[in-house]
Design a protein around this motif. Structure first.
Motif, PDB file in Angstrom:
ATOM      1  N   PRO A 150       0.825  -1.204   0.000  1.00 31.79           N
ATOM      2  CA  PRO A 150       0.000   0.000   0.000  1.00 31.79           C
ATOM      3  C   PRO A 150       0.864   1.261   0.000  1.00 31.79           C
ATOM      4  O   PRO A 150       1.983   1.267   0.511  1.00 31.79           O
ATOM      5  CB  PRO A 150      -0.805  -0.122   1.301  1.00 31.79           C
ATOM      6  N   VAL A 151       0.316   2.322  -0.578  1.00 35.85           N
ATOM      7  CA  VAL A 151       1.000   3.609  -0.550  1.00 35.85           C
ATOM      8  C   VAL A 151       0.960   4.150   0.874  1.00 35.85           C
ATOM      9  O   VAL A 151      -0.079   4.134   1.530  1.00 35.85           O
ATOM     10  CB  VAL A 151       0.311   4.607  -1.511  1.00 35.85           C
ATOM     11  N   ARG A 152       2.099   4.619   1.327  1.00 31.73           N
ATOM     12  CA  ARG A 152       2.144   5.220   2.659  1.00 31.73           C
ATOM     13  C   ARG A 152       1.916   6.720   2.535  1.00 31.73           C
ATOM     14  O   ARG A 152       2.705   7.420   1.912  1.00 31.73           O
ATOM     15  CB  ARG A 152       3.514   4.949   3.301  1.00 31.73           C
ATOM     16  N   SER A 153       0.845   7.185   3.117  1.00 31.79           N
ATOM     17  CA  SER A 153       0.550   8.617   3.091  1.00 31.79           C
ATOM     18  C   SER A 153       0.806   9.213   4.459  1.00 31.79           C
ATOM     19  O   SER A 153       1.071   8.514   5.431  1.00 31.79           O
ATOM     20  CB  SER A 153      -0.903   8.862   2.669  1.00 31.79           C
ATOM     21  N   SER A 154       0.720  10.525   4.516  1.00 31.78           N
ATOM     22  CA  SER A 154       0.954  11.222   5.776  1.00 31.78           C
ATOM     23  C   SER A 154      -0.230  11.092   6.725  1.00 31.78           C
ATOM     24  O   SER A 154      -0.151  11.496   7.872  1.00 31.78           O
ATOM     25  CB  SER A 154       1.186  12.710   5.488  1.00 31.78           C
ATOM     26  N   GLY A 155      -1.323  10.517   6.248  1.00 32.23           N
ATOM     27  CA  GLY A 155      -2.530  10.443   7.049  1.00 32.23           C
ATOM     28  C   GLY A 155      -3.506  11.557   6.731  1.00 32.23           C
ATOM     29  O   GLY A 155      -4.664  11.517   7.156  1.00 32.23           O
ATOM     30  N   ASP A 156      -3.079  12.571   5.988  1.00 30.22           N
ATOM     31  CA  ASP A 156      -3.977  13.646   5.589  1.00 30.22           C
ATOM     32  C   ASP A 156      -4.938  13.148   4.513  1.00 30.22           C
ATOM     33  O   ASP A 156      -4.604  12.282   3.713  1.00 30.22           O
ATOM     34  CB  ASP A 156      -3.174  14.825   5.033  1.00 30.22           C
ATOM     35  N   ILE A 157      -6.131  13.722   4.490  1.00 27.17           N
ATOM     36  CA  ILE A 157      -7.114  13.386   3.463  1.00 27.17           C
ATOM     37  C   ILE A 157      -6.633  13.936   2.121  1.00 27.17           C
ATOM     38  O   ILE A 157      -6.224  15.096   2.018  1.00 27.17           O
ATOM     39  CB  ILE A 157      -8.487  13.969   3.818  1.00 27.17           C
ATOM     40  N   PRO A 181     -11.230   4.955 -10.164  1.00 26.13           N
ATOM     41  CA  PRO A 181     -12.623   4.548  -9.939  1.00 26.13           C
ATOM     42  C   PRO A 181     -13.580   5.695 -10.266  1.00 26.13           C
ATOM     43  O   PRO A 181     -13.230   6.873 -10.125  1.00 26.13           O
ATOM     44  CB  PRO A 181     -12.652   4.201  -8.447  1.00 26.13           C
ATOM     45  N   LEU A 182     -14.777   5.352 -10.699  1.00 28.45           N
ATOM     46  CA  LEU A 182     -15.744   6.372 -11.100  1.00 28.45           C
ATOM     47  C   LEU A 182     -16.087   7.311  -9.950  1.00 28.45           C
ATOM     48  O   LEU A 182     -16.438   8.465 -10.161  1.00 28.45           O
ATOM     49  CB  LEU A 182     -17.007   5.710 -11.648  1.00 28.45           C
ATOM     50  N   LEU A 331       5.792   3.864 -11.353  1.00 31.91           N
ATOM     51  CA  LEU A 331       4.835   2.863 -11.796  1.00 31.91           C
ATOM     52  C   LEU A 331       4.271   3.232 -13.159  1.00 31.91           C
ATOM     53  O   LEU A 331       4.332   4.399 -13.571  1.00 31.91           O
ATOM     54  CB  LEU A 331       3.654   2.792 -10.801  1.00 31.91           C
ATOM     55  N   PRO A 332       3.658   2.268 -13.874  1.00 29.72           N
ATOM     56  CA  PRO A 332       2.910   2.621 -15.092  1.00 29.72           C
ATOM     57  C   PRO A 332       1.623   3.346 -14.714  1.00 29.72           C
ATOM     58  O   PRO A 332       1.147   3.258 -13.575  1.00 29.72           O
ATOM     59  CB  PRO A 332       2.629   1.265 -15.739  1.00 29.72           C
ATOM     60  N   ALA A 337      -2.925   5.044 -10.896  1.00 29.11           N
ATOM     61  CA  ALA A 337      -4.341   5.268 -10.596  1.00 29.11           C
ATOM     62  C   ALA A 337      -4.805   4.397  -9.430  1.00 29.11           C
ATOM     63  O   ALA A 337      -5.547   4.851  -8.554  1.00 29.11           O
ATOM     64  CB  ALA A 337      -5.192   4.994 -11.834  1.00 29.11           C
ATOM     65  N   ALA A 338      -4.370   3.141  -9.415  1.00 26.06           N
ATOM     66  CA  ALA A 338      -4.766   2.242  -8.329  1.00 26.06           C
ATOM     67  C   ALA A 338      -4.245   2.745  -6.990  1.00 26.06           C
ATOM     68  O   ALA A 338      -4.944   2.680  -5.969  1.00 26.06           O
ATOM     69  CB  ALA A 338      -4.248   0.830  -8.607  1.00 26.06           C
ATOM     70  N   ARG A 339      -3.018   3.262  -6.997  1.00 32.61           N
ATOM     71  CA  ARG A 339      -2.455   3.794  -5.738  1.00 32.61           C
ATOM     72  C   ARG A 339      -3.193   5.061  -5.318  1.00 32.61           C
ATOM     73  O   ARG A 339      -3.430   5.284  -4.124  1.00 32.61           O
ATOM     74  CB  ARG A 339      -0.977   4.110  -5.885  1.00 32.61           C
ATOM     75  N   LEU A 340      -3.559   5.908  -6.274  1.00 34.31           N
ATOM     76  CA  LEU A 340      -4.316   7.121  -5.945  1.00 34.31           C
ATOM     77  C   LEU A 340      -5.663   6.763  -5.327  1.00 34.31           C
ATOM     78  O   LEU A 340      -6.121   7.423  -4.383  1.00 34.31           O
ATOM     79  CB  LEU A 340      -4.536   7.976  -7.197  1.00 34.31           C
ATOM     80  N   ALA A 341      -6.306   5.731  -5.833  1.00 34.29           N
ATOM     81  CA  ALA A 341      -7.603   5.317  -5.302  1.00 34.29           C
ATOM     82  C   ALA A 341      -7.486   4.918  -3.836  1.00 34.29           C
ATOM     83  O   ALA A 341      -8.415   5.140  -3.044  1.00 34.29           O
ATOM     84  CB  ALA A 341      -8.167   4.164  -6.130  1.00 34.29           C
ATOM     85  N   GLU A 342      -6.343   4.346  -3.457  1.00 36.09           N
ATOM     86  CA  GLU A 342      -6.139   3.946  -2.064  1.00 36.09           C
ATOM     87  C   GLU A 342      -6.061   5.148  -1.124  1.00 36.09           C
ATOM     88  O   GLU A 342      -6.308   5.021   0.079  1.00 36.09           O
ATOM     89  CB  GLU A 342      -4.831   3.157  -1.923  1.00 36.09           C
ATOM     90  N   LEU A 343      -5.701   6.309  -1.674  1.00 33.14           N
ATOM     91  CA  LEU A 343      -5.491   7.491  -0.853  1.00 33.14           C
ATOM     92  C   LEU A 343      -6.772   8.249  -0.553  1.00 33.14           C
ATOM     93  O   LEU A 343      -6.781   9.179   0.258  1.00 33.14           O
ATOM     94  CB  LEU A 343      -4.498   8.441  -1.530  1.00 33.14           C
TER      95      LEU A 343
END
Length: 350
Positions: A150-157, A181-182, A331-332, A337-343
Protein backbone atom coordinates in the motif's frame (compact mmCIF):
# COMPACT_ATOMS: atom_id res chain seq x y z
CA UNK A 1 21.65 11.81 -41.93
CA UNK A 2 18.06 11.64 -40.67
CA UNK A 3 16.06 9.49 -43.08
CA UNK A 4 12.46 10.69 -43.53
CA UNK A 5 9.41 9.05 -45.11
CA UNK A 6 6.67 11.46 -46.24
CA UNK A 7 3.07 10.19 -46.02
CA UNK A 8 0.60 12.59 -47.65
CA UNK A 9 -2.06 12.09 -50.34
CA UNK A 10 -1.95 15.68 -51.64
CA UNK A 11 0.75 16.15 -54.28
CA UNK A 12 0.84 19.87 -53.45
CA UNK A 13 1.41 19.23 -49.75
CA UNK A 14 4.06 16.58 -50.49
CA UNK A 15 5.89 19.14 -52.60
CA UNK A 16 5.71 21.65 -49.74
CA UNK A 17 7.04 19.07 -47.28
CA UNK A 18 9.82 18.10 -49.69
CA UNK A 19 10.90 21.68 -50.33
CA UNK A 20 10.84 22.58 -46.63
CA UNK A 21 12.95 19.59 -45.58
CA UNK A 22 15.42 20.11 -48.44
CA UNK A 23 16.73 23.25 -46.71
CA UNK A 24 18.41 21.06 -44.09
CA UNK A 25 21.19 18.96 -45.68
CA UNK A 26 21.02 16.44 -42.83
CA UNK A 27 17.39 15.53 -43.57
CA UNK A 28 17.13 12.95 -46.36
CA UNK A 29 13.76 12.00 -47.86
CA UNK A 30 13.98 8.28 -48.56
CA UNK A 31 10.43 7.74 -49.80
CA UNK A 32 6.94 9.14 -50.27
CA UNK A 33 3.57 7.45 -49.77
CA UNK A 34 0.18 8.69 -50.95
CA UNK A 35 -1.94 6.23 -48.96
CA UNK A 36 -1.85 4.27 -45.71
CA UNK A 37 -1.16 0.85 -47.23
CA UNK A 38 1.86 2.17 -49.07
CA UNK A 39 3.08 3.93 -45.91
CA UNK A 40 3.08 0.70 -43.89
CA UNK A 41 4.83 -1.18 -46.72
CA UNK A 42 7.52 1.50 -47.15
CA UNK A 43 8.26 1.71 -43.43
CA UNK A 44 8.90 -2.04 -43.37
CA UNK A 45 11.09 -1.90 -46.46
CA UNK A 46 12.96 1.39 -46.00
CA UNK A 47 13.14 1.58 -42.18
CA UNK A 48 13.18 5.42 -42.02
CA UNK A 49 14.23 7.33 -38.91
CA UNK A 50 11.07 9.49 -38.97
CA UNK A 51 7.65 9.35 -40.65
CA UNK A 52 5.58 12.48 -41.32
CA UNK A 53 1.99 11.24 -41.27
CA UNK A 54 -1.16 12.78 -42.72
CA UNK A 55 -4.39 11.60 -41.07
CA UNK A 56 -6.87 11.65 -43.96
CA UNK A 57 -5.53 9.07 -46.43
CA UNK A 58 -7.15 6.74 -48.97
CA UNK A 59 -7.24 2.93 -48.60
CA UNK A 60 -6.03 3.07 -45.00
CA UNK A 61 -6.32 6.08 -42.70
CA UNK A 62 -3.33 7.70 -41.06
CA UNK A 63 -4.57 6.42 -37.70
CA UNK A 64 -4.72 2.80 -38.84
CA UNK A 65 -1.35 3.15 -40.60
CA UNK A 66 0.12 4.51 -37.36
CA UNK A 67 -1.24 1.54 -35.41
CA UNK A 68 0.25 -0.92 -37.93
CA UNK A 69 3.63 0.83 -37.96
CA UNK A 70 3.87 0.97 -34.17
CA UNK A 71 2.90 -2.69 -33.87
CA UNK A 72 5.16 -4.02 -36.63
CA UNK A 73 8.09 -1.60 -37.11
CA UNK A 74 8.07 1.01 -34.30
CA UNK A 75 9.23 4.31 -35.84
CA UNK A 76 8.99 7.91 -34.57
CA UNK A 77 5.93 9.47 -36.24
CA UNK A 78 5.26 13.19 -36.58
CA UNK A 79 1.59 13.79 -37.42
CA UNK A 80 1.21 16.68 -39.88
CA UNK A 81 -2.48 17.47 -39.71
CA UNK A 82 -5.06 20.18 -40.30
CA UNK A 83 -7.20 21.78 -37.58
CA UNK A 84 -10.44 20.29 -38.92
CA UNK A 85 -12.36 18.88 -35.93
CA UNK A 86 -12.72 15.36 -37.35
CA UNK A 87 -9.04 15.29 -38.20
CA UNK A 88 -8.12 16.60 -34.74
CA UNK A 89 -9.76 13.62 -33.06
CA UNK A 90 -7.95 11.25 -35.43
CA UNK A 91 -4.72 13.06 -34.58
CA UNK A 92 -5.14 12.50 -30.84
CA UNK A 93 -6.07 8.86 -31.47
CA UNK A 94 -2.80 8.54 -33.40
CA UNK A 95 -0.87 10.10 -30.51
CA UNK A 96 -2.50 7.59 -28.19
CA UNK A 97 -1.49 4.82 -30.59
CA UNK A 98 2.18 5.79 -30.43
CA UNK A 99 2.76 8.79 -32.70
CA UNK A 100 5.19 11.15 -31.00
CA UNK A 101 4.13 14.71 -31.85
CA UNK A 102 1.89 16.83 -34.07
CA UNK A 103 2.46 19.82 -36.33
CA UNK A 104 -0.42 21.76 -37.87
CA UNK A 105 -0.40 22.04 -41.66
CA UNK A 106 0.13 25.51 -43.15
CA UNK A 107 -2.95 27.70 -42.75
CA UNK A 108 -2.37 30.01 -45.70
CA UNK A 109 -1.90 33.09 -43.52
CA UNK A 110 0.88 34.98 -41.71
CA UNK A 111 1.57 32.04 -39.39
CA UNK A 112 3.08 30.14 -42.34
CA UNK A 113 6.16 32.37 -42.47
CA UNK A 114 8.31 30.08 -40.32
CA UNK A 115 6.40 26.84 -40.96
CA UNK A 116 9.30 25.19 -42.79
CA UNK A 117 11.65 25.93 -39.88
CA UNK A 118 9.13 24.48 -37.43
CA UNK A 119 8.77 21.36 -39.56
CA UNK A 120 12.53 20.82 -39.72
CA UNK A 121 12.86 21.37 -35.98
CA UNK A 122 10.03 18.93 -35.23
CA UNK A 123 11.49 16.23 -37.49
CA UNK A 124 14.89 16.57 -35.81
CA UNK A 125 13.33 16.42 -32.35
CA UNK A 126 11.15 13.41 -33.13
CA UNK A 127 14.09 11.53 -34.68
CA UNK A 128 15.85 11.46 -31.29
CA UNK A 129 13.00 9.69 -29.51
CA UNK A 130 13.28 5.98 -28.82
CA UNK A 131 9.81 4.61 -29.47
CA UNK A 132 8.37 1.38 -28.15
CA UNK A 133 6.16 -1.30 -29.66
CA UNK A 134 2.51 -0.30 -30.07
CA UNK A 135 1.41 0.98 -26.63
CA UNK A 136 -2.09 -0.43 -27.05
CA UNK A 137 -0.59 -3.90 -27.31
CA UNK A 138 1.62 -3.49 -24.25
CA UNK A 139 -0.37 -1.28 -21.91
CA UNK A 140 -4.01 -2.25 -22.30
CA UNK A 141 -4.20 -4.29 -19.12
CA UNK A 142 -2.75 -7.54 -20.42
CA UNK A 143 0.42 -6.99 -18.41
CA UNK A 144 0.43 -8.79 -15.07
CA UNK A 145 -0.32 -6.52 -12.14
CA UNK A 146 2.38 -6.90 -9.50
CA UNK A 147 1.46 -7.26 -5.85
CA UNK A 148 2.45 -3.83 -4.55
CA UNK A 149 2.53 -2.68 -0.94
CA UNK A 150 0.00 0.00 0.00
CA UNK A 151 1.00 3.61 -0.55
CA UNK A 152 2.14 5.22 2.66
CA UNK A 153 0.55 8.62 3.09
CA UNK A 154 0.95 11.22 5.78
CA UNK A 155 -2.53 10.44 7.05
CA UNK A 156 -3.98 13.65 5.59
CA UNK A 157 -7.11 13.39 3.46
CA UNK A 158 -6.27 13.54 -0.25
CA UNK A 159 -7.77 16.82 -1.47
CA UNK A 160 -6.18 17.25 -4.92
CA UNK A 161 -4.15 15.43 -7.59
CA UNK A 162 -1.73 17.27 -9.89
CA UNK A 163 -0.49 15.65 -13.10
CA UNK A 164 2.16 16.75 -15.61
CA UNK A 165 2.80 15.18 -19.02
CA UNK A 166 4.41 16.00 -22.35
CA UNK A 167 5.42 13.80 -25.29
CA UNK A 168 3.39 10.59 -25.12
CA UNK A 169 1.09 12.17 -22.56
CA UNK A 170 -2.28 11.69 -24.31
CA UNK A 171 -1.98 7.91 -24.03
CA UNK A 172 -0.54 7.96 -20.50
CA UNK A 173 -3.26 10.33 -19.29
CA UNK A 174 -5.93 8.16 -20.88
CA UNK A 175 -4.59 5.04 -19.16
CA UNK A 176 -4.42 6.78 -15.78
CA UNK A 177 -7.81 8.47 -15.89
CA UNK A 178 -9.60 5.38 -17.22
CA UNK A 179 -8.19 3.38 -14.32
CA UNK A 180 -9.40 5.74 -11.58
CA UNK A 181 -12.62 4.55 -9.94
CA UNK A 182 -15.74 6.37 -11.10
CA UNK A 183 -16.31 7.65 -7.59
CA UNK A 184 -12.89 9.30 -7.32
CA UNK A 185 -13.67 12.69 -5.78
CA UNK A 186 -10.45 14.73 -5.49
CA UNK A 187 -10.09 17.20 -8.39
CA UNK A 188 -7.37 16.39 -10.92
CA UNK A 189 -5.37 19.34 -12.27
CA UNK A 190 -3.29 18.60 -15.34
CA UNK A 191 -0.64 20.27 -17.44
CA UNK A 192 -0.22 18.54 -20.82
CA UNK A 193 2.28 20.11 -23.20
CA UNK A 194 0.61 20.40 -26.61
CA UNK A 195 3.16 21.53 -29.20
CA UNK A 196 0.56 22.77 -31.66
CA UNK A 197 -1.78 25.67 -32.31
CA UNK A 198 -4.75 26.60 -30.16
CA UNK A 199 -7.37 24.61 -32.16
CA UNK A 200 -5.40 21.42 -31.48
CA UNK A 201 -5.12 22.19 -27.79
CA UNK A 202 -8.75 23.21 -27.35
CA UNK A 203 -9.99 19.96 -28.91
CA UNK A 204 -7.86 17.93 -26.51
CA UNK A 205 -10.32 18.30 -23.62
CA UNK A 206 -13.22 16.92 -25.68
CA UNK A 207 -11.07 14.05 -26.94
CA UNK A 208 -9.85 13.16 -23.44
CA UNK A 209 -13.39 13.28 -22.06
CA UNK A 210 -14.54 10.91 -24.80
CA UNK A 211 -11.66 8.51 -24.17
CA UNK A 212 -12.09 8.37 -20.39
CA UNK A 213 -15.77 9.05 -19.70
CA UNK A 214 -14.82 11.81 -17.27
CA UNK A 215 -15.75 15.46 -16.92
CA UNK A 216 -12.79 17.21 -18.58
CA UNK A 217 -12.53 20.95 -19.14
CA UNK A 218 -10.04 23.79 -19.33
CA UNK A 219 -9.35 25.84 -16.22
CA UNK A 220 -11.06 29.18 -15.74
CA UNK A 221 -9.46 31.93 -13.68
CA UNK A 222 -10.77 32.37 -10.11
CA UNK A 223 -12.58 28.99 -10.01
CA UNK A 224 -12.75 27.71 -6.40
CA UNK A 225 -11.00 24.36 -6.01
CA UNK A 226 -13.83 23.09 -3.80
CA UNK A 227 -16.23 23.45 -6.76
CA UNK A 228 -14.36 21.04 -9.08
CA UNK A 229 -14.43 17.81 -7.07
CA UNK A 230 -14.45 14.73 -9.31
CA UNK A 231 -13.46 16.72 -12.40
CA UNK A 232 -10.33 16.82 -14.57
CA UNK A 233 -9.19 20.39 -15.23
CA UNK A 234 -6.51 21.16 -17.83
CA UNK A 235 -4.17 24.13 -18.10
CA UNK A 236 -5.34 26.20 -21.10
CA UNK A 237 -3.09 26.72 -24.15
CA UNK A 238 -0.16 29.04 -23.42
CA UNK A 239 -1.28 29.81 -19.83
CA UNK A 240 0.31 28.69 -16.58
CA UNK A 241 -2.10 27.05 -14.12
CA UNK A 242 -1.65 27.60 -10.38
CA UNK A 243 -3.61 27.19 -7.17
CA UNK A 244 -3.60 30.15 -4.81
CA UNK A 245 -5.79 30.88 -1.78
CA UNK A 246 -8.18 28.10 -2.68
CA UNK A 247 -8.84 29.18 -6.28
CA UNK A 248 -7.41 28.38 -9.71
CA UNK A 249 -5.28 31.14 -11.18
CA UNK A 250 -4.09 31.49 -14.79
CA UNK A 251 -0.93 33.39 -15.65
CA UNK A 252 0.95 34.78 -18.66
CA UNK A 253 4.24 34.71 -16.74
CA UNK A 254 7.36 33.77 -18.73
CA UNK A 255 7.80 30.10 -19.74
CA UNK A 256 9.66 27.68 -17.48
CA UNK A 257 11.96 25.19 -19.24
CA UNK A 258 10.63 26.75 -22.47
CA UNK A 259 7.13 25.61 -21.47
CA UNK A 260 3.92 27.53 -20.88
CA UNK A 261 1.96 25.99 -19.29
CA UNK A 262 4.69 24.57 -17.06
CA UNK A 263 4.33 21.51 -14.85
CA UNK A 264 6.75 23.03 -12.33
CA UNK A 265 4.55 26.10 -11.92
CA UNK A 266 1.52 23.91 -11.13
CA UNK A 267 3.38 21.51 -8.82
CA UNK A 268 5.06 24.29 -6.84
CA UNK A 269 1.75 26.04 -6.22
CA UNK A 270 0.08 22.78 -5.16
CA UNK A 271 2.97 22.05 -2.77
CA UNK A 272 2.52 25.46 -1.14
CA UNK A 273 -1.27 25.32 -1.04
CA UNK A 274 -2.02 21.69 -0.13
CA UNK A 275 1.21 20.18 1.28
CA UNK A 276 0.58 16.59 2.46
CA UNK A 277 -3.08 16.68 1.30
CA UNK A 278 -2.00 16.42 -2.38
CA UNK A 279 -0.58 13.82 -4.76
CA UNK A 280 1.68 14.59 -7.73
CA UNK A 281 2.17 12.49 -10.86
CA UNK A 282 4.83 13.14 -13.52
CA UNK A 283 4.25 11.23 -16.74
CA UNK A 284 6.12 10.65 -20.01
CA UNK A 285 7.82 13.60 -21.68
CA UNK A 286 11.04 15.10 -22.97
CA UNK A 287 13.09 17.49 -20.84
CA UNK A 288 12.92 18.18 -17.12
CA UNK A 289 9.77 20.26 -16.57
CA UNK A 290 8.00 19.06 -13.43
CA UNK A 291 10.92 17.26 -11.76
CA UNK A 292 11.83 20.05 -9.35
CA UNK A 293 8.18 20.83 -8.67
CA UNK A 294 7.53 17.16 -7.83
CA UNK A 295 10.46 17.28 -5.41
CA UNK A 296 8.90 20.35 -3.81
CA UNK A 297 5.65 18.42 -3.42
CA UNK A 298 7.39 15.43 -1.86
CA UNK A 299 9.34 17.67 0.51
CA UNK A 300 6.01 19.16 1.60
CA UNK A 301 4.60 15.74 2.46
CA UNK A 302 2.65 14.97 -0.71
CA UNK A 303 2.56 11.46 -2.16
CA UNK A 304 4.50 11.54 -5.44
CA UNK A 305 4.58 9.29 -8.50
CA UNK A 306 6.63 9.10 -11.70
CA UNK A 307 5.84 6.95 -14.71
CA UNK A 308 8.18 3.99 -15.14
CA UNK A 309 10.58 3.78 -18.08
CA UNK A 310 9.01 0.70 -19.70
CA UNK A 311 5.66 2.43 -20.21
CA UNK A 312 7.01 5.86 -21.27
CA UNK A 313 7.15 7.04 -24.87
CA UNK A 314 9.93 9.36 -23.70
CA UNK A 315 11.64 8.68 -20.37
CA UNK A 316 12.80 12.25 -19.83
CA UNK A 317 10.73 14.16 -17.27
CA UNK A 318 10.04 11.08 -15.07
CA UNK A 319 13.72 10.13 -15.21
CA UNK A 320 14.75 13.60 -13.99
CA UNK A 321 12.27 13.25 -11.13
CA UNK A 322 13.63 9.83 -10.22
CA UNK A 323 17.22 11.14 -10.25
CA UNK A 324 16.24 13.98 -7.90
CA UNK A 325 14.51 11.59 -5.52
CA UNK A 326 11.24 13.40 -6.20
CA UNK A 327 9.16 10.28 -6.88
CA UNK A 328 8.22 8.03 -3.98
CA UNK A 329 6.63 5.55 -6.39
CA UNK A 330 7.65 4.69 -9.99
CA UNK A 331 4.83 2.86 -11.80
CA UNK A 332 2.91 2.62 -15.09
CA UNK A 333 -0.14 4.93 -15.33
CA UNK A 334 -2.81 2.34 -14.53
CA UNK A 335 -1.02 1.35 -11.33
CA UNK A 336 -0.55 5.00 -10.38
CA UNK A 337 -4.34 5.27 -10.60
CA UNK A 338 -4.77 2.24 -8.33
CA UNK A 339 -2.46 3.79 -5.74
CA UNK A 340 -4.32 7.12 -5.95
CA UNK A 341 -7.60 5.32 -5.30
CA UNK A 342 -6.14 3.95 -2.06
CA UNK A 343 -5.49 7.49 -0.85
CA UNK A 344 -9.17 8.51 -0.92
CA UNK A 345 -10.94 8.72 2.43
CA UNK A 346 -12.44 5.30 3.15
CA UNK A 347 -16.00 6.64 3.13
CA UNK A 348 -15.64 8.08 -0.39
CA UNK A 349 -14.41 4.91 -2.08
CA UNK A 350 -16.84 3.06 -4.35
Amino acid sequence: MIRVLLVEDSATMRYHLRESLAEDPELQIVGEAADGDQAVELVGRLRPDVVTMDMMLPTMSGLVATEHIMAEHPTPILVVSSADRQELFSTYNALAAGAVDVLEKPRGDDTDVDWGRRLRSAVRLVSRIRVITHPRARLDGRLATPDLPPVRSSGDILRLVAIGASTGGPRALTDLLRSLPLGFRPPVLCVQHIAASEPFAVAFSDWLAGQTGRDVSYARDWTPVESIGGRVVLAPPDRHLQVRDGVLRLSDAPPRHSCRPSVDVLFESVAAEFGPAAAGCLLTGMGRDGAEGLLRMRSGGAVTFAQNEASCVVYGMPKEAALLGAAAHVLPPALIAARLAELQPAGSRP
